[in-house]
Design a protein around this motif. Structure first.
Motif, PDB file in Angstrom:
ATOM      1  N   THR A  14     -36.150  -1.560 -14.601  1.00  0.00           N
ATOM      2  CA  THR A  14     -36.042  -1.921 -16.208  1.00  0.00           C
ATOM      3  C   THR A  14     -35.235  -0.752 -16.731  1.00  0.00           C
ATOM      4  N   ALA A  15     -34.322  -1.226 -17.754  1.00  0.00           N
ATOM      5  CA  ALA A  15     -33.554  -0.251 -18.650  1.00  0.00           C
ATOM      6  C   ALA A  15     -33.451  -0.669 -20.095  1.00  0.00           C
ATOM      7  N   ILE A  16     -33.222   0.198 -20.954  1.00  0.00           N
ATOM      8  CA  ILE A  16     -32.815  -0.280 -22.323  1.00  0.00           C
ATOM      9  C   ILE A  16     -31.669   0.869 -23.121  1.00  0.00           C
ATOM     10  N   VAL A  17     -30.720   0.362 -23.493  1.00  0.00           N
ATOM     11  CA  VAL A  17     -29.500   1.123 -24.088  1.00  0.00           C
ATOM     12  C   VAL A  17     -29.419   0.739 -25.439  1.00  0.00           C
ATOM     13  N   GLY A  18     -29.293   1.808 -26.303  1.00  0.00           N
ATOM     14  CA  GLY A  18     -28.753   1.750 -27.627  1.00  0.00           C
ATOM     15  C   GLY A  18     -30.029   2.073 -28.651  1.00  0.00           C
ATOM     16  N   LYS A  19     -30.154   0.825 -29.498  1.00  0.00           N
ATOM     17  CA  LYS A  19     -31.186   1.365 -30.409  1.00  0.00           C
ATOM     18  C   LYS A  19     -32.483   0.842 -30.186  1.00  0.00           C
ATOM     19  N   TRP A  20     -33.369   2.079 -30.179  1.00  0.00           N
ATOM     20  CA  TRP A  20     -34.763   1.739 -30.053  1.00  0.00           C
ATOM     21  C   TRP A  20     -35.524   1.685 -31.257  1.00  0.00           C
ATOM     22  N   HIS A  21     -35.593   2.510 -32.240  1.00  0.00           N
ATOM     23  CA  HIS A  21     -36.066   2.818 -33.389  1.00  0.00           C
ATOM     24  C   HIS A  21     -37.402   2.264 -33.717  1.00  0.00           C
ATOM     25  N   MET A  22     -38.254   3.047 -32.908  1.00  0.00           N
ATOM     26  CA  MET A  22     -39.851   2.773 -32.828  1.00  0.00           C
ATOM     27  C   MET A  22     -40.349   4.109 -32.835  1.00  0.00           C
ATOM     28  N   SER A  23     -41.344   4.277 -33.350  1.00  0.00           N
ATOM     29  CA  SER A  23     -42.005   5.724 -33.364  1.00  0.00           C
ATOM     30  C   SER A  23     -42.764   5.941 -32.163  1.00  0.00           C
ATOM     31  N   THR A  24     -42.992   5.218 -31.128  1.00  0.00           N
ATOM     32  CA  THR A  24     -43.204   5.601 -29.848  1.00  0.00           C
ATOM     33  C   THR A  24     -42.149   5.625 -28.750  1.00  0.00           C
ATOM     34  N   SER A  25     -42.307   6.368 -27.741  1.00  0.00           N
ATOM     35  CA  SER A  25     -41.265   6.303 -26.823  1.00  0.00           C
ATOM     36  C   SER A  25     -41.114   5.304 -26.133  1.00  0.00           C
ATOM     37  N   PRO A  26     -39.986   4.904 -25.375  1.00  0.00           N
ATOM     38  CA  PRO A  26     -39.777   3.846 -24.511  1.00  0.00           C
ATOM     39  C   PRO A  26     -40.965   3.657 -23.272  1.00  0.00           C
TER      40      PRO A  26
END
Length: 556
Positions: free
Chosen positions: A118-130
């Protein structure tokens, strides 16, 4: 003995490869504030002048959803709904900053548990970590367009500035993951663009794009809000009054005339991007915007001419930013197309975290349950499971994404998820038991744009919206707003400092629209003779949603 061990390892590797091929790969591309009106596959007049050929490929080679919606038209709540498959009041993320219940299972965790890389790139914009990601490379908060900062495991979770344009860098890092992934595992790649979020800073190579294009003005651009309640009238998101010449339209020369704290705040929003440019890049920027601004200031436009100038230049910058997004989608599709087996077994999803106003009702931004904000683009390509050129008229919502991906991955859906997998719609046909209405709820007031709290229900034809709540600073209730140290509190204090939040009346009223006869939502039918029956039916549905979803009384 050695040969037997080698044979065993070969069989294990073959089994892993076969296992990976059975489960579909998922590439989920989500932009920020991309309106369906500016995707040419949806056929609007605007999109024909600024086509999106690469995004359109997903519709031509897969499925286009005509009626896709969000449950709360705001960036972070939408992302929380995506990750958890829950409504805002269920996952805690009602407002823009804090609130997410990080104990909720993210669908990325569910996929990781069944063997996905699993991977995420770019804008996360949440107050918790991925959570649930093997790889992440995410922007700092909203992120910047020019030479932005990213953090990853490789940077030890420290933000490091990179040279380049955000959309291109996000694409580059996404392709890096695809090239380095474990090919024995199925994968989830989430490509989250900052673009085309305010304040619409184009890639330098596209500064002159659409400069001579005149975009059509929406039919309801000059909406006077007659018949609507105070929420439609008293917001701060009109192009005529609230779209800012400095921050949004890049007329930085007006900084010399900045007199109020809010004027200075607006200039800081622009300079925060421009200060990131290298001297060489700033020359390119100035070469385009300075002559344009000089011409504008010399013209001394007023009244309707000024409003239309603002609209056209808003549209041009927005569409320039979208052009880079379309390029990105093309790069990713081309990567897949070079490997037919990979293409066949990969579902590519394109959507936005919500819709956006392109001048309808004289608005920019989102938040309202009116159609252009509530509705979001949704296109998918999956050669193995979706016939090219398919269209769906079913009512779908962003709470359906997590159940869809969990189902396709063969993972187990949490019983508390209210959404449905979209797989039964991939044929273009709608199952008889598919939903026939949607629930919406917006909470973030008082905040930027001052859109009042409201919830509502939409069916195929009708929409009932209930606006409610105390006005002005009396509406400040949550611990995030009242407690120092939280971002919601810091933002609220800033808005107080610049006198952004006026005194406002308490409200409790409804609006009703017939979307068949009045697709532009100009005629509020609530309380008019002849609509008593449909009003009662919609109110019953709305009450049932509130009861079934355990929406507490103080939330409506």
């Amino acid at each position: 003995m050695y040969k037997r061990k080698l044979l065993l390892l070969t069989l294990v590797a073959a089994f892993q490869m076969s296992y990976a091929q059975k489960k579909p790969n998922i590439i989920y591309i989500m932009t920020d504030d991309h309106s369906y009106q500016t995707i040419s596959a949806y056929g609007s007049k605007v999109s024909k002048l600024a086509p999106t050929p690469n995004i359109d490929r997903l519709a031509k080679e897969g499925i286009l959803f005509e009626k896709a919606f969000v449950e709360n038209s705001l960036c972070t709540p939408s992302r929380a709904a995506l990750m958890t498959g829950l409504y805002s009041h269920q996952n805690g993320q009602k407002q823009l900053a804090e609130g997410i219940d990080s104990t909720k299972v993210f669908f990325s965790e569910s996929l990781h548990d069944v063997g996905y890389q699993t991977a995420i790139v770019g804008k996360w914009h949440m107050s918790t970590s991925p959570k649930g990601f093997d790889y992440y490379n995410i922007l700092d908060d909203q992120g910047k367009y020019y030479n932005p900062t990213f953090k990853s495991k490789m940077t030890n979770d420290k933000y490091v500035q990179e040279k380049g344009y955000a959309t291109k860098l996000i694409t580059q890092h996404s392709l890096e993951f695809l090239n380095s992934r474990d090919k024995n595992k199925p994968f989830l790649l989430m490509v989250h663009h900052k673009a085309p979020h305010r304040n619409w800073m184009p890639e330098l190579q596209y500064l002159n794009l659409y400069e001579n294009t005149e975009f059509p003005v929406p039919e309801n651009f000059w909406d006077d809000y007659v018949g609507k309640g105070v929420a439609a009238k008293d917001q701060k998101m009109t192009i005529s009054k609230d779209l800012e010449l400095v921050q949004d339209l890049k007329v930085g020369e007006l900084n010399a005339e900045a007199k109020t704290p809010y004027d200075k705040f607006s200039f800081m929003a622009l300079s925060g991007e421009l200060d990131r440019l290298t001297p060489e890049e700033r020359v390119v920027w100035d070469k385009f915007y300075k002559p344009r601004n000089e011409k504008f200031l010399k013209a001394k436009l007023t009244g309707k001419e000024l409003v239309l100038w603002k609209y056209q230049n808003y549209m041009r910058d927005y569409e320039r930013v979208v052009k880079s997004v379309d390029d990105s989608v093309g790069e990713i599709l081309d990567y897949l197309d070079k490997n037919p087996e990979l293409k066949e077994n990969t579902i590519v999803v394109y959507t936005s975290d919500q819709g956006f106003y392109m001048g309808e009702h004289n608005y920019f931004d989102k938040r309202f349950m009116y159609e252009e904000s509530f509705r979001t683009p949704l296109l998918m390509r999956y050669p193995k499971g979706i016939k090219a050129g398919t269209q769906s008229q079913a009512l779908v919502q962003n709470i359906d994404f997590a159940p869809t991906f969990i189902s396709m991955a063969g993972a187990e859906k949490s019983p508390e998820m209210p959404g449905n997998t979209l797989e039964p719609l991939f044929s273009g046909k709608e199952p008889k038991d598919w939903r026939n209405s949607l629930y919406y709820h917006y909470y973030d007031y008082p905040a930027f744009h001052l859109v009042r709290k409201h919830d509502g229900v939409r069916t195929e034809r009708y929409k009932l919206i209930h606006f409610y709540g105390e006005g002005g600073l009396r509406a400040v209730k949550t611990k995030f707003q009242t407690t120092p140290g939280y971002r919601e509190h810091r933002v609220l204090e800033l808005l107080k400092k610049v006198d952004y939040i006026p005194e406002a009346q308490d409200i409790n009223y409804n609006e009703l629209y017939d979307l068949k006869k009045d697709p532009n939502e100009m005629n509020n039918l609530y309380g008019k003779p002849g609509y008593e029956k449909i009003t009662a039916e919609l109110q019953t549905r709305l009450d049932q949603y509130r009861q079934d979803l355990n929406v507490t009384k103080d939330e409506y």
